[in-house]
Scaffold this motif. Sequence first.
Motif, PDB file in Angstrom:
ATOM      1  N   CYS A  28       0.840  -1.197   0.000  1.00  0.00           N
ATOM      2  CA  CYS A  28       0.000   0.000   0.000  1.00  0.00           C
ATOM      3  C   CYS A  28       0.880   1.253   0.000  1.00  0.00           C
ATOM      4  O   CYS A  28       1.762   1.386   0.847  1.00  0.00           O
ATOM      5  N   PRO A  29       0.634   2.189  -0.923  1.00  0.00           N
ATOM      6  CA  PRO A  29       1.457   3.392  -0.992  1.00  0.00           C
ATOM      7  C   PRO A  29       1.010   4.512  -0.059  1.00  0.00           C
ATOM      8  O   PRO A  29       1.671   5.544   0.022  1.00  0.00           O
ATOM      9  N   LEU A  30      -0.115   4.333   0.662  1.00  0.00           N
ATOM     10  CA  LEU A  30      -0.612   5.387   1.532  1.00  0.00           C
ATOM     11  C   LEU A  30      -1.569   4.828   2.573  1.00  0.00           C
ATOM     12  O   LEU A  30      -1.976   3.676   2.488  1.00  0.00           O
ATOM     13  N   VAL A  31      -1.921   5.628   3.545  1.00  0.00           N
ATOM     14  CA  VAL A  31      -2.863   5.253   4.600  1.00  0.00           C
ATOM     15  C   VAL A  31      -4.273   5.555   4.105  1.00  0.00           C
ATOM     16  O   VAL A  31      -4.515   6.614   3.530  1.00  0.00           O
ATOM     17  N   GLY A  32      -5.199   4.633   4.307  1.00  0.00           N
ATOM     18  CA  GLY A  32      -6.580   4.881   3.890  1.00  0.00           C
ATOM     19  C   GLY A  32      -7.445   3.656   4.074  1.00  0.00           C
ATOM     20  O   GLY A  32      -7.130   2.758   4.844  1.00  0.00           O
ATOM     21  N   THR A  33      -8.544   3.606   3.323  1.00  0.00           N
ATOM     22  CA  THR A  33      -9.471   2.481   3.354  1.00  0.00           C
ATOM     23  C   THR A  33      -9.406   1.762   2.021  1.00  0.00           C
ATOM     24  O   THR A  33      -9.537   2.382   0.965  1.00  0.00           O
TER      25      THR A  33
ATOM     26  N   TYR B 294     -10.656  -0.659  -0.954  1.00  0.00           N
ATOM     27  CA  TYR B 294     -11.874  -1.143  -1.600  1.00  0.00           C
ATOM     28  C   TYR B 294     -11.475  -2.092  -2.725  1.00  0.00           C
ATOM     29  O   TYR B 294     -10.643  -1.763  -3.571  1.00  0.00           O
ATOM     30  N   ALA B 295     -12.081  -3.282  -2.738  1.00  0.00           N
ATOM     31  CA  ALA B 295     -11.750  -4.311  -3.727  1.00  0.00           C
ATOM     32  C   ALA B 295     -12.438  -4.081  -5.063  1.00  0.00           C
ATOM     33  O   ALA B 295     -12.034  -4.655  -6.074  1.00  0.00           O
ATOM     34  N   SER B 296     -13.486  -3.235  -5.095  1.00  0.00           N
ATOM     35  CA  SER B 296     -14.237  -3.004  -6.328  1.00  0.00           C
ATOM     36  C   SER B 296     -14.566  -1.517  -6.458  1.00  0.00           C
ATOM     37  O   SER B 296     -14.532  -0.789  -5.473  1.00  0.00           O
ATOM     38  N   PRO B 297     -14.921  -1.086  -7.690  1.00  0.00           N
ATOM     39  CA  PRO B 297     -15.218   0.334  -7.882  1.00  0.00           C
ATOM     40  C   PRO B 297     -16.485   0.803  -7.171  1.00  0.00           C
ATOM     41  O   PRO B 297     -16.611   1.980  -6.850  1.00  0.00           O
ATOM     42  N   SER B 298     -17.436  -0.108  -6.922  1.00  0.00           N
ATOM     43  CA  SER B 298     -18.648   0.224  -6.169  1.00  0.00           C
ATOM     44  C   SER B 298     -19.136  -1.040  -5.470  1.00  0.00           C
ATOM     45  O   SER B 298     -18.767  -2.152  -5.856  1.00  0.00           O
ATOM     46  N   PRO B 299     -19.968  -0.901  -4.438  1.00  0.00           N
ATOM     47  CA  PRO B 299     -20.411  -2.071  -3.675  1.00  0.00           C
ATOM     48  C   PRO B 299     -21.114  -3.145  -4.504  1.00  0.00           C
ATOM     49  O   PRO B 299     -21.006  -4.331  -4.208  1.00  0.00           O
ATOM     50  N   GLU B 300     -21.800  -2.725  -5.571  1.00  0.00           N
ATOM     51  CA  GLU B 300     -22.509  -3.731  -6.361  1.00  0.00           C
ATOM     52  C   GLU B 300     -21.653  -4.387  -7.443  1.00  0.00           C
ATOM     53  O   GLU B 300     -22.055  -5.377  -8.040  1.00  0.00           O
TER      54      GLU B 300
ATOM     55  N   VAL C  53      -5.281  -2.281 -12.539  1.00  0.00           N
ATOM     56  CA  VAL C  53      -5.834  -1.881 -11.244  1.00  0.00           C
ATOM     57  C   VAL C  53      -6.229  -3.129 -10.454  1.00  0.00           C
ATOM     58  O   VAL C  53      -6.943  -3.999 -10.951  1.00  0.00           O
ATOM     59  N   LEU C  54      -5.748  -3.182  -9.199  1.00  0.00           N
ATOM     60  CA  LEU C  54      -6.033  -4.310  -8.313  1.00  0.00           C
ATOM     61  C   LEU C  54      -7.068  -3.948  -7.250  1.00  0.00           C
ATOM     62  O   LEU C  54      -7.744  -4.812  -6.710  1.00  0.00           O
ATOM     63  N   GLY C  55      -7.171  -2.665  -6.949  1.00  0.00           N
ATOM     64  CA  GLY C  55      -8.088  -2.190  -5.920  1.00  0.00           C
ATOM     65  C   GLY C  55      -7.964  -0.678  -5.807  1.00  0.00           C
ATOM     66  O   GLY C  55      -7.266  -0.035  -6.601  1.00  0.00           O
ATOM     67  N   ILE C  56      -8.641  -0.131  -4.818  1.00  0.00           N
ATOM     68  CA  ILE C  56      -8.644   1.318  -4.585  1.00  0.00           C
ATOM     69  C   ILE C  56      -8.357   1.559  -3.107  1.00  0.00           C
ATOM     70  O   ILE C  56      -8.832   0.815  -2.247  1.00  0.00           O
ATOM     71  N   VAL C  57      -7.592   2.617  -2.815  1.00  0.00           N
ATOM     72  CA  VAL C  57      -7.437   3.068  -1.431  1.00  0.00           C
ATOM     73  C   VAL C  57      -7.957   4.502  -1.372  1.00  0.00           C
ATOM     74  O   VAL C  57      -7.498   5.370  -2.109  1.00  0.00           O
ATOM     75  N   GLU C  58      -8.947   4.701  -0.510  1.00  0.00           N
ATOM     76  CA  GLU C  58      -9.499   6.034  -0.310  1.00  0.00           C
ATOM     77  C   GLU C  58      -8.708   6.721   0.797  1.00  0.00           C
ATOM     78  O   GLU C  58      -8.544   6.191   1.893  1.00  0.00           O
ATOM     79  N   ALA C  59      -8.203   7.903   0.487  1.00  0.00           N
ATOM     80  CA  ALA C  59      -7.475   8.697   1.474  1.00  0.00           C
ATOM     81  C   ALA C  59      -7.912  10.141   1.318  1.00  0.00           C
ATOM     82  O   ALA C  59      -7.830  10.708   0.228  1.00  0.00           O
ATOM     83  N   MET C  60      -8.401  10.725   2.380  1.00  0.00           N
ATOM     84  CA  MET C  60      -8.861  12.117   2.386  1.00  0.00           C
ATOM     85  C   MET C  60      -9.878  12.372   1.268  1.00  0.00           C
ATOM     86  O   MET C  60      -9.779  13.340   0.531  1.00  0.00           O
ATOM     87  N   LYS C  61     -10.819  11.476   1.129  1.00  0.00           N
ATOM     88  CA  LYS C  61     -11.923  11.555   0.160  1.00  0.00           C
ATOM     89  C   LYS C  61     -11.450  11.456  -1.295  1.00  0.00           C
ATOM     90  O   LYS C  61     -12.198  11.742  -2.212  1.00  0.00           O
ATOM     91  N   LEU C  62     -10.200  11.041  -1.510  1.00  0.00           N
ATOM     92  CA  LEU C  62      -9.686  10.825  -2.863  1.00  0.00           C
ATOM     93  C   LEU C  62      -9.514   9.337  -3.086  1.00  0.00           C
ATOM     94  O   LEU C  62      -8.993   8.626  -2.230  1.00  0.00           O
ATOM     95  N   MET C  63      -9.950   8.864  -4.244  1.00  0.00           N
ATOM     96  CA  MET C  63      -9.817   7.451  -4.591  1.00  0.00           C
ATOM     97  C   MET C  63      -8.509   7.260  -5.366  1.00  0.00           C
ATOM     98  O   MET C  63      -8.292   7.905  -6.388  1.00  0.00           O
ATOM     99  N   ASN C  64      -7.648   6.396  -4.851  1.00  0.00           N
ATOM    100  CA  ASN C  64      -6.338   6.148  -5.441  1.00  0.00           C
ATOM    101  C   ASN C  64      -6.275   4.716  -5.947  1.00  0.00           C
ATOM    102  O   ASN C  64      -6.417   3.776  -5.157  1.00  0.00           O
ATOM    103  N   ASP C  65      -6.082   4.549  -7.265  1.00  0.00           N
ATOM    104  CA  ASP C  65      -5.968   3.214  -7.841  1.00  0.00           C
ATOM    105  C   ASP C  65      -4.687   2.545  -7.351  1.00  0.00           C
ATOM    106  O   ASP C  65      -3.618   3.159  -7.343  1.00  0.00           O
ATOM    107  N   ILE C  66      -4.799   1.278  -6.974  1.00  0.00           N
ATOM    108  CA  ILE C  66      -3.636   0.470  -6.632  1.00  0.00           C
ATOM    109  C   ILE C  66      -3.376  -0.416  -7.841  1.00  0.00           C
ATOM    110  O   ILE C  66      -4.198  -1.258  -8.185  1.00  0.00           O
ATOM    111  N   GLU C  67      -2.246  -0.174  -8.497  1.00  0.00           N
ATOM    112  CA  GLU C  67      -1.924  -0.885  -9.731  1.00  0.00           C
ATOM    113  C   GLU C  67      -0.884  -1.956  -9.468  1.00  0.00           C
ATOM    114  O   GLU C  67      -0.020  -1.801  -8.605  1.00  0.00           O
ATOM    115  N   SER C  68      -0.961  -3.016 -10.248  1.00  0.00           N
ATOM    116  CA  SER C  68       0.017  -4.088 -10.143  1.00  0.00           C
ATOM    117  C   SER C  68       1.372  -3.599 -10.626  1.00  0.00           C
ATOM    118  O   SER C  68       1.469  -2.906 -11.628  1.00  0.00           O
TER     119      SER C  68
END
Length: 158
Positions: A87-92, A94-100, A116-131
């Motif tokens: 993980c490149p940053l602290v956040g939450t 998410y395994a998918s772009p939306s819950p559904e 893209v493998l997932g998303i990390v939300e940090a300070m209300k910004l969505m950051n793609d986690i890329e392989s």
Amino acid sequence: MEFKEIIQLIQTVSDSNVNNFKMKDGDFKINISKDVHVSDVRKGTVQYGINEGGLPAPQIAVNVPVPRQETMAAATKQPVDGNIVKCPLVGTFYASPSPEDAPYVAVGDTVKKGQVLGIVEAMKLMNDIESEFDGTVVEVLVNNEEVVEYGQPLFVIK
């Protein structure tokens, strides 16, 4: 203060014996403490001071959890057969772009560098986690909506 400087500061405090670090630069304040409970991150704090015009000026104080060095060492001592995406940053996470939607990747999926493998939300910004690697996803090390920390292993790709 630039984002890269904040990440560098977090890593420096994490690698040191310092348990609490506070810094103020103009209206920007940061408080980094080791062993802070995850719930404290979501709360944050807003403090008010008086600006030159005599009106209250909001100042944000950020509480960022930094894992103890022993905890990080224990997490990375486990033998892993494959490449680790951290993980490149602290956040939450998410395994998918939306819950559904279905997760970006699952164990057994073949991935390419830059995918893209997932998303990390940090300070209300969505950051793609890329392989960072081509290969097959061997293990997903975090759960959806889990709070993640800087440098935490997220995926194993072989």
